[in-house]
Design a protein around this motif. Structure first.
Motif, short mmCIF file in Angstrom:
data_model
loop_
_atom_site.label_atom_id
_atom_site.label_comp_id
_atom_site.label_asym_id
_atom_site.label_seq_id
_atom_site.Cartn_x
_atom_site.Cartn_y
_atom_site.Cartn_z
N GLY A 75 -41.96 47.46 49.96
CA GLY A 75 -42.24 46.04 49.83
C GLY A 75 -42.39 45.45 51.21
O GLY A 75 -41.72 45.87 52.15
N LYS A 104 -43.56 38.28 48.94
CA LYS A 104 -43.40 39.73 49.03
C LYS A 104 -44.47 40.43 48.19
O LYS A 104 -44.79 39.99 47.09
N THR A 106 -45.65 44.49 46.95
CA THR A 106 -45.34 45.91 46.90
C THR A 106 -46.61 46.67 47.26
O THR A 106 -47.69 46.38 46.74
N ASP A 128 -36.77 44.46 46.21
CA ASP A 128 -37.80 45.50 46.06
C ASP A 128 -37.69 46.25 44.74
O ASP A 128 -38.68 46.52 44.08
#
Length: 154
Positions: A75, A104, A106, A128
């Motif tokens: 992440g 954020k 991924t 994450d």
């Protein structure tokens, strides 16, 4: 389009690119928001595999399974402006790790660090592991048990 690619590759702040191109920051932001969905629909080109594009997360796992590619999963957080006061959900953007307002994403790469997939942008407070579960990545590891991955402790 070039500004969007620079933002995606190097995570440069929109304000820095605005100075470089001699435009207002909002122009860069608008361009990124318009071009990014177009790039996502086109899919990620696989280096060394002419004509192969990965459009979905399932495509990435099928490719890794078929070619024996060990993926890297992580992440990444990007600082953003603080949302206006009084908006619901304002606190979800505060990252515990960075102690700032962030978003954020991924990201999955191959063993050489080449991007194969970038997930949805989520608020910075999301862990994450929660993002992995939300994206369905954990389910794909069950569907493709031969796929090997490296990830950090987060």
């Amino acid at each position: 389009m070039i500004a969007t690619l620079v933002v995606l590759r190097y995570q440069l702040p929109h304000a820095a690119l605005a100075v470089f191109y001699g435009v207002d920051r909002s122009t860069i932001t608008r361009a990124v928001h318009e071009i990014r969905p177009l790039l996502a629909r086109r899919g990620f080109a696989v280096p060394g595999e002419a004509g192969l594009r990965l459009h979905t997360l399932a495509d990435v796992f099928a490719y890794a399974d078929a070619k024996g590619v060990e993926i890297r999963l992580d992440g990444t957080e990007v600082r953003v402006r603080r949302p206006k006061a009084g908006l619901p959900g304002r606190r979800v953007f505060v990252s515990g790790k960075m102690r700032q307002n962030t978003k954020k994403a991924t990201v999955i790469t191959d063993e050489k660090g080449r991007t194969l997939w970038t997930g949805a942008i989520r608020p910075g407070r999301m862990h994450d592991q929660t993002a992995v579960n939300t994206e369905g990545i954990s389910n794909l590891f069950k569907q493709y048990p031969k796929v090997k991955a490296k990830a950090d402790a987060g």
